[in-house]
Design a protein around this motif. Structure first.
Motif, PDB file in Angstrom:
ATOM      1  N   TRP A 136       0.594  -1.159   0.017  1.00  0.00           N
ATOM      2  CA  TRP A 136      -0.095   0.245   0.599  1.00  0.00           C
ATOM      3  C   TRP A 136       1.218   1.188   0.153  1.00  0.00           C
ATOM      4  O   TRP A 136       0.457   2.115  -0.510  1.00  0.00           O
ATOM      5  CB  TRP A 136      -0.622  -0.104   0.683  1.00  0.00           C
ATOM      6  CG  TRP A 136      -2.013  -0.905   0.978  1.00  0.00           C
ATOM      7  CD1 TRP A 136      -2.168  -2.391   1.914  1.00  0.00           C
ATOM      8  CD2 TRP A 136      -2.734  -0.898   0.354  1.00  0.00           C
ATOM      9  NE1 TRP A 136      -3.397  -2.868   1.503  1.00  0.00           N
ATOM     10  CE2 TRP A 136      -3.760  -1.804   0.347  1.00  0.00           C
ATOM     11  CE3 TRP A 136      -3.634   0.049  -0.894  1.00  0.00           C
ATOM     12  CZ2 TRP A 136      -4.862  -2.838  -0.354  1.00  0.00           C
ATOM     13  CZ3 TRP A 136      -4.510  -0.532  -1.223  1.00  0.00           C
ATOM     14  CH2 TRP A 136      -5.362  -1.671  -1.004  1.00  0.00           C
ATOM     15  N   ARG A 137       2.118   1.117   0.276  1.00  0.00           N
ATOM     16  CA  ARG A 137       3.054   2.019   0.458  1.00  0.00           C
ATOM     17  C   ARG A 137       3.359   2.414  -1.428  1.00  0.00           C
ATOM     18  O   ARG A 137       4.053   3.544  -1.212  1.00  0.00           O
ATOM     19  CB  ARG A 137       4.472   1.967   1.353  1.00  0.00           C
ATOM     20  CG  ARG A 137       5.096   2.966   0.898  1.00  0.00           C
ATOM     21  CD  ARG A 137       7.069   2.919   2.031  1.00  0.00           C
ATOM     22  NE  ARG A 137       6.600   2.313   3.163  1.00  0.00           N
ATOM     23  CZ  ARG A 137       7.179   1.927   4.152  1.00  0.00           C
ATOM     24  NH1 ARG A 137       8.560   1.148   3.876  1.00  0.00           N
ATOM     25  NH2 ARG A 137       7.055   1.995   5.645  1.00  0.00           N
ATOM     26  N   TRP A 138       3.948   1.413  -1.529  1.00  0.00           N
ATOM     27  CA  TRP A 138       3.853   1.689  -3.117  1.00  0.00           C
ATOM     28  C   TRP A 138       2.982   2.879  -4.021  1.00  0.00           C
ATOM     29  O   TRP A 138       2.616   3.412  -4.594  1.00  0.00           O
ATOM     30  CB  TRP A 138       4.434   0.885  -3.750  1.00  0.00           C
ATOM     31  CG  TRP A 138       5.862   0.720  -3.182  1.00  0.00           C
ATOM     32  CD1 TRP A 138       6.194  -0.936  -2.450  1.00  0.00           C
ATOM     33  CD2 TRP A 138       6.981   1.106  -4.182  1.00  0.00           C
ATOM     34  NE1 TRP A 138       7.737  -0.986  -1.978  1.00  0.00           N
ATOM     35  CE2 TRP A 138       8.242   0.370  -2.916  1.00  0.00           C
ATOM     36  CE3 TRP A 138       7.234   1.962  -4.557  1.00  0.00           C
ATOM     37  CZ2 TRP A 138       9.940   0.535  -3.146  1.00  0.00           C
ATOM     38  CZ3 TRP A 138       8.989   2.257  -4.182  1.00  0.00           C
ATOM     39  CH2 TRP A 138       9.734   2.195  -3.778  1.00  0.00           C
ATOM     40  N   ALA A 139       1.659   2.072  -3.785  1.00  0.00           N
ATOM     41  CA  ALA A 139       0.244   2.160  -4.051  1.00  0.00           C
ATOM     42  C   ALA A 139      -0.214   3.675  -3.298  1.00  0.00           C
ATOM     43  O   ALA A 139      -0.595   4.677  -4.604  1.00  0.00           O
ATOM     44  CB  ALA A 139      -0.496   1.453  -3.870  1.00  0.00           C
ATOM     45  N   LEU A 169       2.120  10.111  -7.496  1.00  0.00           N
ATOM     46  CA  LEU A 169       2.787  10.970  -8.214  1.00  0.00           C
ATOM     47  C   LEU A 169       2.391  11.565  -9.628  1.00  0.00           C
ATOM     48  O   LEU A 169       2.077  12.156  -9.939  1.00  0.00           O
ATOM     49  CB  LEU A 169       3.867  10.013  -8.722  1.00  0.00           C
ATOM     50  CG  LEU A 169       4.958   9.405  -7.674  1.00  0.00           C
ATOM     51  CD1 LEU A 169       5.667   8.228  -8.262  1.00  0.00           C
ATOM     52  CD2 LEU A 169       6.177  10.886  -7.910  1.00  0.00           C
ATOM     53  N   VAL A 170       0.453   9.980  -9.479  1.00  0.00           N
ATOM     54  CA  VAL A 170      -0.016  10.740 -10.222  1.00  0.00           C
ATOM     55  C   VAL A 170      -0.972  12.425 -10.129  1.00  0.00           C
ATOM     56  O   VAL A 170      -1.289  13.025 -10.824  1.00  0.00           O
ATOM     57  CB  VAL A 170      -1.422   9.429 -11.345  1.00  0.00           C
ATOM     58  CG1 VAL A 170      -2.297  10.214 -11.346  1.00  0.00           C
ATOM     59  CG2 VAL A 170      -0.543   7.826 -10.808  1.00  0.00           C
ATOM     60  N   THR A 199       1.835   6.029  -3.215  1.00  0.00           N
ATOM     61  CA  THR A 199       3.479   6.727  -3.787  1.00  0.00           C
ATOM     62  C   THR A 199       2.857   7.092  -5.197  1.00  0.00           C
ATOM     63  O   THR A 199       3.014   8.260  -6.050  1.00  0.00           O
ATOM     64  CB  THR A 199       4.396   5.750  -3.917  1.00  0.00           C
ATOM     65  OG1 THR A 199       5.057   6.176  -2.113  1.00  0.00           O
ATOM     66  CG2 THR A 199       5.640   7.552  -4.213  1.00  0.00           C
ATOM     67  N   ALA A 200       2.212   5.837  -5.623  1.00  0.00           N
ATOM     68  CA  ALA A 200       2.167   5.546  -6.914  1.00  0.00           C
ATOM     69  C   ALA A 200       0.882   7.250  -7.696  1.00  0.00           C
ATOM     70  O   ALA A 200       0.617   7.802  -8.090  1.00  0.00           O
ATOM     71  CB  ALA A 200       1.443   4.749  -7.554  1.00  0.00           C
ATOM     72  N   LEU A 201      -0.068   6.905  -6.765  1.00  0.00           N
ATOM     73  CA  LEU A 201      -0.907   8.113  -6.166  1.00  0.00           C
ATOM     74  C   LEU A 201      -0.955   9.740  -6.477  1.00  0.00           C
ATOM     75  O   LEU A 201      -1.001  10.398  -7.735  1.00  0.00           O
ATOM     76  CB  LEU A 201      -2.535   7.413  -5.062  1.00  0.00           C
ATOM     77  CG  LEU A 201      -3.590   8.112  -5.538  1.00  0.00           C
ATOM     78  CD1 LEU A 201      -4.301   8.412  -6.440  1.00  0.00           C
ATOM     79  CD2 LEU A 201      -4.442   8.001  -4.545  1.00  0.00           C
TER      80      LEU A 201
END
Length: 285
Positions: A24-27, A33-34, A29-31
Motif C-alpha cells: 500500500w505504500r507503493w500504491a 505522483l499521478v 506513492t503512485a497515486l
C-alpha cells in the motif's frame, strides 16, 4: 553441575531474512505522483494561468518598488515589535504586580483586536482626538492638531509594531521561562554578575526556544503586510490589486504576489536555519 547451552541464533542455517512488504505504500506513492503530474499538466496547459502575463509583470518596475515597501514594513515592524516586546516580557516576569498587570493588559488587548481594526484606528486617530496637549499637569503645555500627524505609512508601521510587540513579548517570556532554574542558581553560585549571567548563561539557552517561534512570527508579519492595502499604501498586494484592476488579469497577477511572498519566506527560512545553528552549538541533539 549445569551445562550452559549455546546462544540461539536468529534463524536456522540457510534461512534468509525477508523484509516486510508494504504494497500500500507503493500504491500511495503512485497515486501522489499521478496527482502531481495532473496538477503540473494543468499548470502548463490551462490558458487561464496566463503565464506570459505573469512573466511580464514578475519584475515590472512598480511591482519591484512595491516589494521594497513590503520589505521595509516587515523589517521595521519586526524590529520595533521585538524592541517593544522585550520590556513587555520583563514587566510580565516582574514581581511588581502593577508592572505585570500593565503588561498583561497590553498583551491581552493587542492580541484580541484584529490587525485590520488596529490599522484603521491609527489611521483615523484625528477623528477621535482633534488636538493633543503635552505639558506639565496643571501647568503650561503645548497643543497641536492631530490632522495629518500620522500618515498612512506611519499608521501602518505603528499598527504592525504594536501588534507584533504583544506576540513578541509572549515569545520572549516563554523562552526565558524555558531555561531551567538550576542554570540561574549555578551562575549565581559562580559569583557572576547578573548582567553576565543573563548574556552568557540564560540568553543563549533561551534563544533556542525563542528563535523558531520568532521566525514564525516574522513570516506571519511578512504576509500581514498585505492587510495595509486598506490604507492605500503601495505594498506588494496593493500594487498587484491596482494592476489587475486595470487589465483584468486577476490570476496571473495574484501569482506574481504569491511567488514573491514564497521567495521572501524561503529566504527567511534560510536565515532562520543559520541563526538556529549558531545558537545550537554545544547543544545535545
Amino acid at each position: 553441575m549445569s551445562v550452559l547451552s549455546p546462544p540461539r541464533t536468529a534463524g536456522r542455517a540457510g534461512e534468509q531474512v525477508v523484509p516486510a512488504r508494504h504494497p500500500w505504500r507503493w500504491a500511495g506513492t503512485a497515486l501522489v505522483l499521478v496527482l502531481l503530474a495532473q496538477f503540473g499538466h494543468g499548470l502548463a496547459t490551462n490558458p487561464g494561468w496566463d503565464w506570459p502575463t505573469f512573466a511580464g509583470y514578475l519584475f515590472e518596475k512598480s511591482v519591484m518598488q512595491a516589494l521594497g515597501v513590503t520589505l521595509l514594513l516587515t523589517v521595521a515592524g519586526a524590529a520595533l515589535g521585538f524592541l517593544g516586546g522585550i520590556p513587555l516580557a520583563a514587566m510580565r516576569l516582574s514581581g511588581n504586580p502593577v508592572l505585570s498587570a500593565v503588561s498583561w493588559t497590553y498583551i491581552w488587548v493587542f492580541r484580541s483586536v484584529p490587525l485590520i481594526v488596529q490599522l484603521l484606528f491609527w489611521a483615523n486617530l484625528g477623528y477621535l482626538y482633534q488636538t493633543l496637549q503635552i505639558g506639565i499637569p496643571f501647568g503650561p503645555g503645548w497643543s497641536f492638531s492631530t490632522t495629518g500627524l500620522i500618515s498612512s505609512f506611519g499608521a501602518a508601521l505603528l499598527g504592525l509594531a504594536l501588534h507584533e510587540a504583544a506576540f513578541a513579548a509572549e515569545i520572549i517570556r516563554s523562552g526565558l521561562l524555558s531555561v531551567d532554574q538550576g542554570q540561574h542558581e549555578a551562575a549565581a553560585a559562580l559569583g557572576l554578575p547578573r548582567r553576565r549571567q543573563f548574556v552568557r548563561i540564560v540568553l543563549p539557552q533561551a534563544m533556542r526556544a525563542i528563535l523558531p517561534n520568532a521566525a514564525n512570527l516574522l513570516v506571519n508579519l511578512l504576509k500581514s503586510t498585505s492587510i495595509v492595502y486598506v490604507l492605500a499604501i503601495g505594498e506588494l498586494f496593493y500594487q498587484v490589486h491596482v494592476i489587475y484592476g486595470r487589465n483584468g488579469r486577476v490570476v496571473p497577477l495574484l501569482m506574481v504576489a504569491t511567488v514573491w511572498y514564497m521567495v521572501l519566506t524561503a529566504l527567511l527560512s534560510v536565515l532562520q536555519y543559520y541563526v538556529e545553528r549558531h545558537f545550537a552549538r554545544g547543544a545535545v541533539r
